[in-house]
Design a protein around this motif. Sequence first.
Motif, mmCIF file in Angstrom:
data_model
loop_
_atom_site.group_PDB
_atom_site.id
_atom_site.type_symbol
_atom_site.label_atom_id
_atom_site.label_comp_id
_atom_site.label_asym_id
_atom_site.label_seq_id
_atom_site.Cartn_x
_atom_site.Cartn_y
_atom_site.Cartn_z
ATOM 1 N N ASP A 138 41.911 32.427 43.475
ATOM 2 C CA ASP A 138 41.979 33.704 42.766
ATOM 3 C C ASP A 138 40.980 33.737 41.618
ATOM 4 O OD1 ASP A 138 43.944 34.815 44.377
ATOM 5 O OD2 ASP A 138 45.583 34.179 43.077
ATOM 6 N N ILE A 139 40.863 32.621 40.917
ATOM 7 C CA ILE A 139 39.908 32.547 39.812
ATOM 8 C C ILE A 139 38.495 32.728 40.338
ATOM 9 C CG2 ILE A 139 38.955 31.064 37.994
ATOM 10 C CD1 ILE A 139 41.771 29.774 37.794
ATOM 11 N N LYS A 140 38.200 32.082 41.467
ATOM 12 C CA LYS A 140 36.869 32.209 42.065
ATOM 13 C C LYS A 140 36.560 33.665 42.395
ATOM 14 C CE LYS A 140 33.934 30.858 45.868
ATOM 15 N NZ LYS A 140 33.780 30.144 47.115
ATOM 16 N N SER A 141 37.479 34.324 43.082
ATOM 17 C CA SER A 141 37.222 35.721 43.466
ATOM 18 C C SER A 141 37.151 36.630 42.244
ATOM 19 C CB SER A 141 38.268 36.216 44.466
ATOM 20 O OG SER A 141 39.543 36.310 43.867
ATOM 21 N N LEU A 142 37.925 36.315 41.229
ATOM 22 C CA LEU A 142 37.920 37.107 40.006
ATOM 23 C C LEU A 142 36.598 36.963 39.249
ATOM 24 C CD1 LEU A 142 39.534 38.866 37.972
ATOM 25 C CD2 LEU A 142 40.328 36.724 36.952
ATOM 26 N N LEU A 143 36.091 35.737 39.186
ATOM 27 C CA LEU A 143 34.879 35.482 38.395
ATOM 28 C C LEU A 143 33.581 35.639 39.176
ATOM 29 C CD1 LEU A 143 35.968 32.442 36.191
ATOM 30 C CD2 LEU A 143 35.988 34.881 35.627
ATOM 31 N N GLU A 144 33.654 35.744 40.489
ATOM 32 C CA GLU A 144 32.432 35.865 41.295
ATOM 33 C C GLU A 144 31.551 37.048 40.866
ATOM 34 O OE1 GLU A 144 31.064 35.584 45.955
ATOM 35 O OE2 GLU A 144 33.089 36.263 45.496
ATOM 36 N N PRO A 145 32.104 38.252 40.716
ATOM 37 C CA PRO A 145 31.248 39.362 40.263
ATOM 38 C C PRO A 145 30.660 39.114 38.869
ATOM 39 C CG PRO A 145 33.336 40.192 41.112
ATOM 40 C CD PRO A 145 33.467 38.707 41.021
ATOM 41 N N LEU A 146 31.440 38.508 37.999
ATOM 42 C CA LEU A 146 30.964 38.191 36.656
ATOM 43 C C LEU A 146 29.822 37.185 36.719
ATOM 44 C CD1 LEU A 146 31.363 38.503 33.560
ATOM 45 C CD2 LEU A 146 32.962 36.595 33.707
ATOM 46 N N GLU A 187 43.730 43.750 43.461
ATOM 47 C CA GLU A 187 43.071 45.061 43.324
ATOM 48 C C GLU A 187 41.564 44.898 43.172
ATOM 49 O OE1 GLU A 187 44.245 48.312 43.385
ATOM 50 O OE2 GLU A 187 46.050 47.358 44.195
ATOM 51 N N ILE A 188 41.147 43.937 42.358
ATOM 52 C CA ILE A 188 39.712 43.682 42.165
ATOM 53 C C ILE A 188 39.087 43.234 43.479
ATOM 54 C CG2 ILE A 188 38.051 42.094 41.088
ATOM 55 C CD1 ILE A 188 39.755 42.306 38.520
ATOM 56 N N ASN A 189 39.765 42.330 44.186
ATOM 57 C CA ASN A 189 39.254 41.859 45.480
ATOM 58 C C ASN A 189 39.109 43.016 46.466
ATOM 59 O OD1 ASN A 189 39.077 39.180 44.691
ATOM 60 N ND2 ASN A 189 41.072 38.632 45.487
ATOM 61 N N ALA A 190 40.100 43.893 46.519
ATOM 62 C CA ALA A 190 40.048 45.037 47.434
ATOM 63 C C ALA A 190 38.873 45.947 47.075
ATOM 64 C CB ALA A 190 41.368 45.809 47.382
ATOM 65 N N THR A 191 38.674 46.177 45.796
ATOM 66 C CA THR A 191 37.575 47.039 45.346
ATOM 67 C C THR A 191 36.230 46.443 45.733
ATOM 68 O OG1 THR A 191 38.884 47.841 43.484
ATOM 69 C CG2 THR A 191 36.494 48.105 43.325
ATOM 70 N N PHE A 192 36.033 45.143 45.488
ATOM 71 C CA PHE A 192 34.752 44.518 45.809
ATOM 72 C C PHE A 192 34.551 44.358 47.303
ATOM 73 C CE2 PHE A 192 34.619 43.557 41.314
ATOM 74 C CZ PHE A 192 33.282 43.783 41.031
ATOM 75 N N ASN A 193 35.635 44.179 48.071
ATOM 76 C CA ASN A 193 35.505 44.098 49.528
ATOM 77 C C ASN A 193 35.114 45.453 50.123
ATOM 78 O OD1 ASN A 193 36.012 41.371 49.733
ATOM 79 N ND2 ASN A 193 38.223 41.659 49.979
ATOM 80 N N GLU A 194 35.588 46.536 49.524
ATOM 81 C CA GLU A 194 35.203 47.880 49.973
ATOM 82 C C GLU A 194 33.721 48.131 49.718
ATOM 83 O OE1 GLU A 194 37.706 50.755 48.046
ATOM 84 O OE2 GLU A 194 39.501 50.003 49.046
#
Length: 193
Positions: free
Chosen positions: A96-104, A184-191
């Motif tokens: 979860d941390i990885k997916s959260l920080l990937e865009p950052l 929610e963040i993951n869903a947004t970035f996957n879209e």
Amino acid sequence: MKPLHEIIENSGLEAQLELADIPDIALYMDQVIQLFEKAFNETKRHEDEKILTKTMINNYAKGRLFYPIKNKQYTKNHIILISLIYHLKGTLMLKDIKSLLEPLNNQVVEDKFPLETFYEEHTDLVKQLIKQVKENMIHLSDRVSDVVEIEGPETTYIEQLHIILLFSEISQAYRRIAEKLVDEINATFNEQK
């Protein structure tokens, strides 16, 4: 047993790695570990507990929780990201941390994100939050004392048990909401992909 207000004051809730504490020069891993040990020493439950280890940092790097380092040195941005990981790992899984920080991480690498400004804002918000948390802890403790009807030598134990259970429930509630926000963040970035 120590009074709750004394436990709260001695728990290191205010411990932060301030932006001003992070040098502008790149550091080697041992220096990063020393920096974290100094900043978060008062949060330890036990003297031999480690705040950050080489293994942890290597696992974060292998897991791509922060962008690659150069010449075995960690920049100020790397240290900021490691600090964010340090705070998140108590609540979220590493994936979860990885997916959260990937865009950052991507924004930082492309020099499109003011990480230092974000981090300073974050630590300021944490200071405000800690003040509120302390006040809420004392309020809950007072409320528990008002509710507990058991009299006798076990009264303090029962009150502390109630407080621990309440704090655990609060922690679980915040963790669940944090996980939902990650989803929610993951869903947004996957879209967007």
